[in-house]
Design a protein around this motif. Structure first.
Motif, PDB file in Angstrom:
ATOM      1  N   GLN A 795      36.006  26.877  29.471  1.00 32.53           N
ATOM      2  CA  GLN A 795      35.726  25.451  29.516  1.00 32.53           C
ATOM      3  C   GLN A 795      36.994  24.615  29.406  1.00 32.53           C
ATOM      4  OE1 GLN A 795      34.119  27.675  27.815  1.00 32.53           O
ATOM      5  NE2 GLN A 795      31.919  27.353  27.809  1.00 32.53           N
ATOM      6  N   ALA A 796      38.017  25.187  28.757  1.00 28.21           N
ATOM      7  CA  ALA A 796      39.260  24.445  28.583  1.00 28.21           C
ATOM      8  C   ALA A 796      40.019  24.297  29.898  1.00 28.21           C
ATOM      9  CB  ALA A 796      40.149  25.135  27.553  1.00 28.21           C
ATOM     10  N   GLY A 797      39.625  25.075  30.903  1.00 28.63           N
ATOM     11  CA  GLY A 797      40.212  24.952  32.223  1.00 28.63           C
ATOM     12  C   GLY A 797      41.701  25.172  32.241  1.00 28.63           C
ATOM     13  N   GLN A 798      42.409  24.186  32.771  1.00 33.34           N
ATOM     14  CA  GLN A 798      43.862  24.324  32.919  1.00 33.34           C
ATOM     15  C   GLN A 798      44.583  24.345  31.579  1.00 33.34           C
ATOM     16  OE1 GLN A 798      45.275  24.914  35.865  1.00 33.34           O
ATOM     17  NE2 GLN A 798      43.200  24.942  36.666  1.00 33.34           N
ATOM     18  N   SER A 799      43.878  24.009  30.506  1.00 31.96           N
ATOM     19  CA  SER A 799      44.538  23.936  29.199  1.00 31.96           C
ATOM     20  C   SER A 799      44.844  25.302  28.628  1.00 31.96           C
ATOM     21  CB  SER A 799      43.642  23.167  28.217  1.00 31.96           C
ATOM     22  OG  SER A 799      43.391  21.882  28.705  1.00 31.96           O
ATOM     23  N   THR A 800      44.110  26.306  29.052  1.00 34.07           N
ATOM     24  CA  THR A 800      44.332  27.629  28.467  1.00 34.07           C
ATOM     25  C   THR A 800      45.518  28.323  29.109  1.00 34.07           C
ATOM     26  OG1 THR A 800      43.347  29.775  28.024  1.00 34.07           O
ATOM     27  CG2 THR A 800      42.710  28.707  30.061  1.00 34.07           C
ATOM     28  N   GLN A 801      46.174  29.148  28.322  1.00 35.93           N
ATOM     29  CA  GLN A 801      47.331  29.891  28.827  1.00 35.93           C
ATOM     30  C   GLN A 801      46.908  31.200  29.487  1.00 35.93           C
ATOM     31  OE1 GLN A 801      50.116  30.454  25.576  1.00 35.93           O
ATOM     32  NE2 GLN A 801      49.442  28.601  24.600  1.00 35.93           N
ATOM     33  N   LEU A 802      45.611  31.480  29.485  1.00 37.26           N
ATOM     34  CA  LEU A 802      45.149  32.809  29.847  1.00 37.26           C
ATOM     35  C   LEU A 802      45.177  33.027  31.354  1.00 37.26           C
ATOM     36  CD1 LEU A 802      44.031  35.377  28.682  1.00 37.26           C
ATOM     37  CD2 LEU A 802      41.756  34.401  28.760  1.00 37.26           C
ATOM     38  N   SER A 803      45.753  34.149  31.774  1.00 40.26           N
ATOM     39  CA  SER A 803      45.746  34.555  33.173  1.00 40.26           C
ATOM     40  C   SER A 803      45.285  36.004  33.235  1.00 40.26           C
ATOM     41  CB  SER A 803      47.147  34.418  33.774  1.00 40.26           C
ATOM     42  OG  SER A 803      47.169  34.972  35.063  1.00 40.26           O
ATOM     43  N   TYR A 804      44.293  36.257  34.086  1.00 40.95           N
ATOM     44  CA  TYR A 804      43.698  37.590  34.144  1.00 40.95           C
ATOM     45  C   TYR A 804      44.287  38.460  35.255  1.00 40.95           C
ATOM     46  CZ  TYR A 804      40.052  35.204  31.440  1.00 40.95           C
ATOM     47  OH  TYR A 804      39.380  34.489  30.494  1.00 40.95           O
ATOM     48  N   ASP A 805      45.136  37.912  36.102  1.00 42.43           N
ATOM     49  CA  ASP A 805      45.540  38.634  37.313  1.00 42.43           C
ATOM     50  C   ASP A 805      46.194  39.975  36.998  1.00 42.43           C
ATOM     51  OD1 ASP A 805      44.560  36.438  38.529  1.00 42.43           O
ATOM     52  OD2 ASP A 805      46.418  35.819  39.502  1.00 42.43           O
ATOM     53  N   LYS A 806      47.163  39.973  36.110  1.00 38.78           N
ATOM     54  CA  LYS A 806      47.880  41.205  35.793  1.00 38.78           C
ATOM     55  C   LYS A 806      46.930  42.228  35.180  1.00 38.78           C
ATOM     56  CE  LYS A 806      51.939  42.875  33.254  1.00 38.78           C
ATOM     57  NZ  LYS A 806      53.028  42.501  32.316  1.00 38.78           N
ATOM     58  N   PHE A 807      46.063  41.761  34.337  1.00 37.25           N
ATOM     59  CA  PHE A 807      45.087  42.618  33.668  1.00 37.25           C
ATOM     60  C   PHE A 807      44.135  43.251  34.687  1.00 37.25           C
ATOM     61  CE2 PHE A 807      40.670  42.157  31.894  1.00 37.25           C
ATOM     62  CZ  PHE A 807      40.662  43.299  31.127  1.00 37.25           C
ATOM     63  N   LEU A 808      43.564  42.437  35.563  1.00 34.66           N
ATOM     64  CA  LEU A 808      42.610  42.951  36.550  1.00 34.66           C
ATOM     65  C   LEU A 808      43.301  43.814  37.604  1.00 34.66           C
ATOM     66  CD1 LEU A 808      40.404  39.767  37.018  1.00 34.66           C
ATOM     67  CD2 LEU A 808      39.840  41.832  35.742  1.00 34.66           C
ATOM     68  N   GLU A 809      44.515  43.438  37.964  1.00 31.93           N
ATOM     69  CA  GLU A 809      45.265  44.242  38.932  1.00 31.93           C
ATOM     70  C   GLU A 809      45.474  45.656  38.414  1.00 31.93           C
ATOM     71  OE1 GLU A 809      49.660  44.288  41.126  1.00 31.93           O
ATOM     72  OE2 GLU A 809      49.125  42.698  39.706  1.00 31.93           O
ATOM     73  N   ASP A 810      45.812  45.785  37.145  1.00 36.59           N
ATOM     74  CA  ASP A 810      46.040  47.109  36.559  1.00 36.59           C
ATOM     75  C   ASP A 810      44.744  47.900  36.502  1.00 36.59           C
ATOM     76  OD1 ASP A 810      48.178  48.738  35.439  1.00 36.59           O
ATOM     77  OD2 ASP A 810      46.991  48.732  33.604  1.00 36.59           O
ATOM     78  N   ILE A 811      43.645  47.236  36.198  1.00 38.45           N
ATOM     79  CA  ILE A 811      42.348  47.934  36.150  1.00 38.45           C
ATOM     80  C   ILE A 811      41.983  48.459  37.530  1.00 38.45           C
ATOM     81  CG2 ILE A 811      39.859  47.521  35.966  1.00 38.45           C
ATOM     82  CD1 ILE A 811      40.365  45.904  33.495  1.00 38.45           C
ATOM     83  N   LEU A 812      42.080  47.619  38.562  1.00 39.43           N
ATOM     84  CA  LEU A 812      41.670  48.023  39.905  1.00 39.43           C
ATOM     85  C   LEU A 812      42.609  49.075  40.487  1.00 39.43           C
ATOM     86  CD1 LEU A 812      40.622  44.557  41.384  1.00 39.43           C
ATOM     87  CD2 LEU A 812      39.157  46.365  40.488  1.00 39.43           C
ATOM     88  N   ARG A 813      43.848  49.060  40.048  1.00 36.20           N
ATOM     89  CA  ARG A 813      44.777  50.090  40.505  1.00 36.20           C
ATOM     90  C   ARG A 813      44.413  51.451  39.931  1.00 36.20           C
ATOM     91  NH1 ARG A 813      48.983  52.276  38.071  1.00 36.20           N
ATOM     92  NH2 ARG A 813      48.951  50.710  36.406  1.00 36.20           N
ATOM     93  N   ARG A 814      43.982  51.479  38.678  1.00 33.91           N
ATOM     94  CA  ARG A 814      43.705  52.746  38.005  1.00 33.91           C
ATOM     95  C   ARG A 814      42.282  53.228  38.236  1.00 33.91           C
ATOM     96  NH1 ARG A 814      46.555  52.378  32.109  1.00 33.91           N
ATOM     97  NH2 ARG A 814      45.879  54.558  32.092  1.00 33.91           N
ATOM     98  N   THR A 815      41.352  52.303  38.332  1.00 37.22           N
ATOM     99  CA  THR A 815      39.948  52.684  38.556  1.00 37.22           C
ATOM    100  C   THR A 815      39.303  51.679  39.504  1.00 37.22           C
ATOM    101  OG1 THR A 815      39.266  51.432  36.600  1.00 37.22           O
ATOM    102  CG2 THR A 815      39.621  53.801  36.321  1.00 37.22           C
ATOM    103  N   PRO A 816      39.354  51.915  40.803  1.00 33.83           N
ATOM    104  CA  PRO A 816      38.654  51.014  41.721  1.00 33.83           C
ATOM    105  C   PRO A 816      37.190  50.884  41.308  1.00 33.83           C
ATOM    106  CG  PRO A 816      40.001  52.579  42.916  1.00 33.83           C
ATOM    107  CD  PRO A 816      40.010  53.027  41.494  1.00 33.83           C
ATOM    108  N   LEU A 817      36.698  49.655  41.260  1.00 34.59           N
ATOM    109  CA  LEU A 817      35.338  49.444  40.773  1.00 34.59           C
ATOM    110  C   LEU A 817      34.735  48.204  41.426  1.00 34.59           C
ATOM    111  CD1 LEU A 817      35.736  46.882  38.645  1.00 34.59           C
ATOM    112  CD2 LEU A 817      36.476  48.684  37.113  1.00 34.59           C
ATOM    113  N   THR A 818      33.441  48.100  41.251  1.00 32.65           N
ATOM    114  CA  THR A 818      32.689  46.962  41.764  1.00 32.65           C
ATOM    115  C   THR A 818      31.719  46.498  40.690  1.00 32.65           C
ATOM    116  OG1 THR A 818      32.782  47.909  43.984  1.00 32.65           O
ATOM    117  CG2 THR A 818      31.191  46.136  43.630  1.00 32.65           C
ATOM    118  N   LEU A 819      31.609  45.187  40.528  1.00 32.14           N
ATOM    119  CA  LEU A 819      30.633  44.611  39.618  1.00 32.14           C
ATOM    120  C   LEU A 819      29.554  43.917  40.434  1.00 32.14           C
ATOM    121  CD1 LEU A 819      32.902  43.060  36.827  1.00 32.14           C
ATOM    122  CD2 LEU A 819      31.673  45.233  36.781  1.00 32.14           C
ATOM    123  N   PRO A 820      28.308  44.016  40.022  1.00 34.61           N
ATOM    124  CA  PRO A 820      27.233  43.381  40.788  1.00 34.61           C
ATOM    125  C   PRO A 820      27.296  41.863  40.678  1.00 34.61           C
ATOM    126  CG  PRO A 820      26.363  44.306  38.752  1.00 34.61           C
ATOM    127  CD  PRO A 820      27.792  44.742  38.846  1.00 34.61           C
TER     128      PRO A 820
END
Length: 1458
Positions: A795-820
């Motif tokens: 909800q904080a939108g642009q105010s948060t420092q959180l970025s998921y790209d590096k985290f998700l990139e590492d997950i998909l590299r190690r275990t390709p997956l799909t979420l419904p």
């Protein structure tokens, strides 16, 4: 100045006086500072000023006969100024080493000049020289022609004049002349130089005596300068800076009071700052109390200041007052200077509060200064005396508070925050006051003295030798006062099985420790046992003589020996013998061919027994256990006894031994004793292949961590994840995977206010939490998403420092997956968009055909009697298509159809046994996809397929049930098929009429396991009975016995002390419920009664859930759109499962449980009445109020060390949030009803109690979804448009600041009680308890909701009072957000300044200066911010613009538009 008209009468007398003056003055004109060895500059200066004085001497003597004397003086003065300027200009301007300093040559000139001035004694010469100096100041003689704005020379001149010891009120001519000159200087220099002048003057003025002998002109001279400096209208420097400097100088320790001549002006200046003080004060702050959480500060976060979870409640460590009022030198309300004993009592009364206590007092674990030590000692003694004098009848609460106190007090003593001798002296002094009115009574002393001795024994037993000389006499004196009634008789001794037995012997233990320390130091006979303790000493000797026959299960005698002889080994040897036992016990999974045995002791030492061991005894005891568990047992075939392992787990709740007992579970290597080898770390245990010890560690981490220290657990989690792919033991890998699944949930649900920090830390370092297991990574994605949602990061939108790209990139590299789809729509937007673009399916195309081909190939290989090793190698190859489980299914399907024998060929067992755990997991994923496809194609055969699966799982033990359901629930299916299969497997009965195997196990657990089984002495017996009734297969050993040619198990099972399939299924059931709710909200067709069915059958398992309320809370938080009836069903079913072992209404309130179920249906349109809201908030108020030494201690009397929450306040907050989130009315109605209850002046709550209710409301709102906070924002908008705020200008005289309408003072409730003040206080309470991420949208709220409706100055003042107190928090935790909020405040001021004439300009200007000097500085860190602020100021109204001119220039005379 130079009026020389002379009276000709009495000329001879004048001439006679003139002659005397000439003689003196001629001597002065020859004087100069450097008489001997004078340099060229000194000579030139002497000539310049000597010539003008010589001329003045001539004029004095021949004045009546010399024409135009005044003109002659002016000419001489101008010549002097010109010559001085030429000399001064010829010298270097700046110091070559520092361009901000005056050059040494010019500084030497000014020093010579000042020395010369003070060498003059003639008043007339003094007057003349200062007249010349005044001309120099006005003509710019002390400035360079290249830099007309350089004030270094004038600043140096001022400092030299003031700092000279010659400047004294006793030399009134010099004093007056100096201050007159300063009066001219302050008109032309920049405000930085004026600030320095002000500081020097304030330091100089206390030298003025308060008597009538002082020269009036001298007093008027300095008063004139100070009045000019302090005059707001003169605006020579910011008034904020003036007051800050004056108060800072006069509030220092031993500082003199302000000069009596300025008291009125300083008082007037201080009074003008009371509006600012009100603006930056958090209303009712003294009544706001924090939520005390378990220590989460051990991990070093990467983001700035993120380790500070309690930054609002800072207290000065010496004064015990708010640190914020000490740092800001403005006149706050007197209540803000009160000592915060209530806050400190409240914090200290909670378990696990030591870290928080250090944080709010800005202290580290290092030694503290003497003043802090003394104040802390006084505070501790005051706290102890409040417990002693408390008349509470809650004896259990009294026992618990004494037990808890030993931890923080010992830590303070060990870290040298307090001194034991000082504690003993102060405590003795208080006890000596017994019998006096309002003091302790003899009865209260007798009631608590054993507890005091027990508390002192904890520390003294560990450090006796070091403090024998320090505290011996003080302790004996205290003892004599406490036991004065029995000093000459014998202190009675309870029976050995009495709970009071150990505490009654505490005093004797201390004296015996004293004696032993004295002997070690060669001081024989230094300590004598008091007469009243001699009988106890004889009893102790008798007990010691029978140590070999003692047992801790019958009485406390063995523990007494530990407390007395904790430095000896004999008591511990006996305890270890009891915990080891005789014989062996068969562990779960044991078979005659592969026995798994442990030493025979089953019953651990009880918690009650452990509580009665001293700190030193616990440390020695834990070392013995650690050595036995992780070192000595390595060389033995027989595993550690269940009693020993369970006793070890009970040590995990003791903070005093945490540093030692918890480390083997993480990555740290420790020494059991200096003479022994270090105990292995977790890494070393893995590398060395000691699987039994590793499995014990994994089980303890999985089942016995009641309160999670995130840093340590995260460390263990990372280490264990890394070994998943390198370990081949199926049981070990399954246990580690189950532990990691469990820890992922714990890490992201432990502290709502810390979730965003953890998400930032872990997502920026994905290698620490990402694994090669698809299911763990999926759970990790959803845990991060849920944690971010609860932390409001999305909800904080642009105010948060959180970025998921590096985290998700590492997950998909190690275990390709799909979420419904239904799962993706619940994720934060950034996470969802990334996955939608990058996720990739790992499903096998044309799976049915692939399985058919592989089945035929396998049958051909079997028919051709192909080499068995080749067959095994083909299917265990990690790169082969993972369809072996599908082949088993297809091969067995005809047998099941024909109802023939279903025994598997032995080759199946050998292939499964040879597989690596990772390969088997891939097989399991493919098998779940295959089964779902089969059932989808053959809907009529679904129940038959379920029977086949039950047989394969429970009869053949080919597939682990919990792992299969876990994989099944997480498969990427947009239809409910996976959930249907999972539900049927958990609920359907067997074809032969037998009950569902999993349900059987759940019911057995429900009927035989007590809820608090982990603390029960027969815990392992329950565990063993379960496994005897329902054996589990850990490494396919049961399958080995059921194949066509039974096999000997290849791998021996590891010892299992705690786990079973029901416990492992608990987080899977949590996951199932969440997946079901996702589908329901996505409007995917599901069974509407699924949730109710699951809860009816499995709710009893939630008695063994580590975080049942947290699960309910997070589910309701993340699924806010669920129907109220369904939310209530989830909450009531799970929470009421604990009713039989908890106090009445321990979580859900009485009023809530009394609401009829039909009221939660949509058609009921039911809304709670005011009575309900009063009860909801009042219960939390009561529980907060009960915490403290002089209260009821704890109204629930629960042992919080073993509870989900660490105290009753946290429990009540989360339980109240659960109630609120399940109510059938809208979020708007719920929040507004709570606001109305405490904000409206006609509230039924007594006005003197209302601050406590504000605090309770803030606690609850801070832990509810963001939508509830938005209603609070709407209430702010309503207040801005209210008639009350629009009528304020008509209720006050012109120019009077409306403080009383915006300030709520608990001490003056009646006078300050109004709707607007209550509204501000209500919002302050909410924002004080909120995590910083919840405050980050603040600037958007100001921009989008406040700015469009702001029309009046009174509305602006309301917003400034609302926002200003929280700028300091933004400055510490969100600097960028602070800048945006500040810009928005400037925008609002500019907007109002364009619409109306501002009345309270000084108050607004003071706030803006406060923001600059305390938070923003010189805008140096942000040029953009600097330019925005300047642009706003240029367009402010003229009066405000003039007040703020120092924001953009150092000069007092520059135009704001330049």
């Amino acid at each position: 100045m130079f009026d020389n008209s002379q009276q000709h009468t009495g000329q001879s007398a004048v001439e006679q006086q003139a002659a005397e003056d000439v003689q003196n003055n001629m001597m002065e004109t020859e004087m100069s500072p450097d008489v001997n060895g004078e340099n060229n500059i000194s000579l030139r200066l002497k000539n310049i000023f000597g010539s003008v004085l010589r001329s003045e001497t001539v004029i004095q003597v021949f004045g009546p006969y010399v024409a135009a004397a005044t003109q002659s003086r002016e000419t001489q003065a101008q010549m002097c100024v010109r010559k001085f300027h030429e000399l001064y200009e010829s010298l270097p301007e700046f110091d070559p080493a520092d361009p901000n300093k005056l050059s040494p040559e010019r500084a030497e000139v000014i020093k010579w000049l000042c020395d010369y001035i003070y060498s003059l004694s003639s008043p007339r010469y003094v007057t003349l020289i200062f007249y010349i100096l005044t001309m120099m100041v006005k003509n710019g003689s002390f400035r360079s022609s290249q830099n007309q704005y350089s004030d270094l020379g004038l600043k140096e001149l001022s400092e030299q004049l003031f700092e000279s010891d010659e400047l004294s009120i006793k030399r009134p001519y010099h004093w007056t002349a100096v201050f007159n000159l300063i009066g001219e200087i302050v008109e032309v220099v920049n405000y930085k130089a004026i600030q320095r002048i002000l500081i020097i003057i304030v330091n100089k003025l206390p030298r003025i005596p308060a008597n009538h002998t002082v020269n009036r002109k001298a007093i008027q001279a300095h008063a004139r300068v100070m009045n000019r400096l302090l005059d707001r209208d003169a605006n020579l420097l910011p008034a904020y800076m003036s007051l800050n400097d004056i108060r800072r100088l006069h509030t220092q320790k031993d500082a003199p009071p302000p000069c009596w001549t300025l008291s009125q002006n300083i008082s007037k200046l201080e009074a003008s700052f009371r509006p600012l003080a009100a603006m930056i004060t958090i209303q009712a702050k003294n009544s706001l109390l924090p939520m005390v959480r378990y220590n989460h500060s051990k991990l070093k976060f990467t983001c700035k200041n993120s380790g500070k979870f309690w930054n609002f409640w800072y207290v000065h460590p010496e004064k015990f007052t708010w640190e914020s009022t000490d740092n800001v030198k403005i006149p706050f309300h007197p209540s803000q200077y009160e000592q915060q004993y209530r806050l400190l009592y409240y914090v200290l009364s909670h378990r696990y509060s030591y870290e928080m206590l250090l944080t709010i007092m800005s202290m580290s674990t290092g030694p503290t200064t003497t003043p802090v030590k003394n104040n802390l000692a006084s505070f501790i003694v005051k706290y102890l005396m409040d417990i002693i004098t408390s008349n509470s009848e809650n004896e259990e609460g009294r026992r618990v508070i004494w037990q808890h106190l030993q931890v923080p007090i010992i830590q303070m003593l060990v870290h040298k925050h307090i001194n034991l001798g000082e504690i003993l002296r102060a405590l003795t002094a208080e006890i000596k006051k017994k019998g006096k009115p309002g003091k302790v009574t003899q009865e209260q002393i007798v009631r608590n003295r054993d507890s005091i001795m027990w508390l002192l024994l904890q520390y003294m037993s560990a450090v006796m030798a070091a403090m024998i000389s320090e505290a011996n006499n003080q302790f004996i004196e205290l003892f004599n006062e406490l036991y004065s009634d029995v000093l000459f008789s014998s202190l009675d001794s309870p029976e050995p099985n009495s709970p009071d037995f150990i505490q009654r012997y505490s005093a004797l233990c201390i004296f015996l420790h004293f004696q032993r320390a004295a002997v070690d130091k060669g001081e024989l006979g230094a300590v004598q046992i008091p007469r009243c303790l001699m009988a106890q000493k004889e009893k102790l000797k008798e007990i010691e003589s029978h140590v070999a026959g003692l047992n801790f299960s019958s009485d406390y005698r063995l523990l007494l020996l530990i407390n007395v002889f904790s430095v000896l080994s004999s008591p511990f040897d006996r305890v270890m013998a009891c915990l080891t036992g005789e014989g062996v016990v068969e562990m779960p999974g044991s078979t005659p061919a592969a026995p798994v045995q442990a030493h025979g002791a089953i019953k651990p030492m009880s918690v009650d027994m452990l509580d009665r061991i001293t700190m030193h005894g616990k440390l020695e005891f834990s070392r013995k256990i650690l050595s036995q568990l992780f070192q000595e047992s390595r060389s033995q075939e027989i595993h550690p006894s269940p009693a020993l392992v369970n006793t070890y787990t009970r040590f995990l709740v003791y903070t005093e031994t945490e540093g030692l007992i918890f480390r083997p579970l993480t990555a740290e290597r420790i020494k059991s004793k200096p003479t022994m080898n270090p105990l292995p770390s977790l890494n070393e245990c893995i590398q060395s292949g000691h699987l039994p010890q590793l499995h014990i560690t994994v089980e303890i981490l999985r089942y016995r961590l009641h309160h999670v220290d995130i840093g340590s657990v995260h460390q263990a989690h990372s280490i264990l994840l890394n070994c998943l792919n390198t370990m081949n033991n199926f049981q070990m890998v399954s246990s580690i995977r189950d532990l990691c699944f469990h820890l992922i949930q714990r890490i992201f649900t432990t502290n709502p206010h810390g979730r965003e920090l953890w998400a930032i830390q872990l997502c920026n370092q994905p290698e620490q939490i990402v694994s090669d297991c698809e299911e763990l990574n999926k759970c990790l994605i959803m845990a991060v998403a849920n944690g971010s949602k609860v932390a409001m990061a999305d909800q904080a939108g642009q105010s948060t420092q959180l970025s998921y790209d590096k985290f998700l990139e590492d997950i998909l590299r190690r275990t390709p997956l799909t979420l419904p789809y239904q799962t993706l729509r619940r994720l934060p937007d950034t996470m969802r968009m990334y996955l939608e673009q990058h996720q990739q399916s790992n499903a096998i195309p044309n799976l049915a055909q692939v399985v058919q081909n592989e089945r035929m190939h396998f049958q051909n290989m079997m028919a051709n009697n192909q080499n068995e090793s080749e067959m095994i190698q083909r299917f265990v190859d990690p790169n082969a298509t993972p369809v072996f489980l599908c082949i088993i299914w297809k091969l067995l399907e005809p047998m099941w159809t024909q109802a023939s024998t279903t025994k598997l060929p032995a080759i199946f067992y050998r292939i499964l046994q040879a597989m690596e755990p990772k390969t088997f997991r891939n097989q399991l994923r493919t098998f779940t996809d295959f089964i779902v496809e089969e059932i989808s194609r053959n809907q009529d055969e679904v129940h038959k397929y379920i029977q086949y699966l039950l047989h394969l799982i429970w009869d053949q033990h080919v597939i682990p049930f919990d792992q299969f359901i876990h994989v099944l629930v997480l498969r990427p299916c947009d239809s409910p098929d996976t959930l249907i299969v999972a539900q049927l497997l958990m609920l359907n009965d067997k074809a032969d009429g037998g009950e569902n195997p999993f349900l059987q196990r759940v019911q057995f657990l429900q009927n035989t396991f007590p809820t608090d089984h982990f603390n029960h002495e027969d815990q392992f017996r329950y565990h063993l009975n379960y496994h005897h009734q329902f054996p589990e297969s850990f490494n396919f050993e049961i399958l080995a016995s059921k194949v066509q040619q039974p096999q000997e198990p290849i791998v021996k099972p590891l010892p299992v002390y705690f786990g079973n399939v029901c416990f492992r299924m608990l987080p899977v059931i949590d996951l199932f419920i969440h997946r079901y709710l996702e589908m329901e909200l996505a409007e995917i067709e599901t069974n509407p009664e699924c949730l109710e069915t699951i809860l009816d059958r499995f709710v009893s398992l939630y008695r063994f859930h580590h975080q049942p309320l947290t699960f309910v809370y997070q589910t309701l938080y993340c699924f806010t759109q669920l129907p109220a009836a369904k939310k209530r069903l989830l909450a009531v079913k799970i929470i009421r499962e604990f009713d039989s072992v908890r106090p009445a209404y321990w979580a859900l309130s009485e009023k809530y449980l009394a609401i009829p179920e039909e009221n939660f249906r949509p058609e009921a349109n039911w809304v709670p009445d005011e009575d309900y809201w009063m009860h909801l908030l009042g219960r939390l108020v009561m529980r907060v109020d009960a915490i403290g030494p002089d209260r009821e201690f704890d109204s629930l009397n629960l042992d919080w060390r073993y509870m989900e929450f660490t105290n009753s306040v946290n429990l009540t907050v989360f339980a109240s949030c659960i109630e609120v989130m399940t109510l059938p009315c809208s979020i708007q109605k719920v929040t507004q009803s709570l606001i109305d209850l405490i904000v409206k002046p006609d509230s039924p709550i007594p006005v003197e109690d209302i601050p406590k209710w504000f605090n309770a409301f803030g606690m609850i709102i801070a832990h509810l979804p963001y939508e509830y906070s938005k209603v609070v924002n709407q209430a702010i908008i309503t207040a801005l448009n209210s008639p009350e705020i629009l009528q304020i200008p008509h209720q006050l005289p012109d120019g009077v600041y409306p403080s009383q309408f915006f300030s709520f003072s608990p001490e003056e409730q009646r006078e300050s009680d109004n709707y607007l003040a209550r509204m501000i206080t209500c919002v302050h309470a909410c924002w004080s308890h909120m995590a910083i991420i919840q405050l980050t949208p603040l600037h958007k709220f100001l921009e989008n909701e406040v700015r469009p409706i702001l029309r009046t100055e009174t509305q602006l003042l309301f917003i400034l009072h609302l926002i200003s107190p929280f700028l300091s928090r933004l400055e510490k935790e969100r600097t960028r957000i602070l800048s945006e909020v500040v810009v928005e405040l400037y925008q609002l001021i500019h907007q109002i300044g364009q619409q109306v004439e501002l009345t309270h300009v000084d108050a607004i200007a003071d706030l803006l200066y406060h923001i600059k000097y305390k938070y923003i500085g010189e805008f140096g860190h942000s040029n953009t911010l600097k330019e925005k602020v300047r642009e706003f100021i240029r367009h402010f109204p003229e009066k405000l613009r003039d007040r703020l001119k120092f924001m953009y220039t150092h000069r007092s005379g520059r135009n704001p538009n330049e």
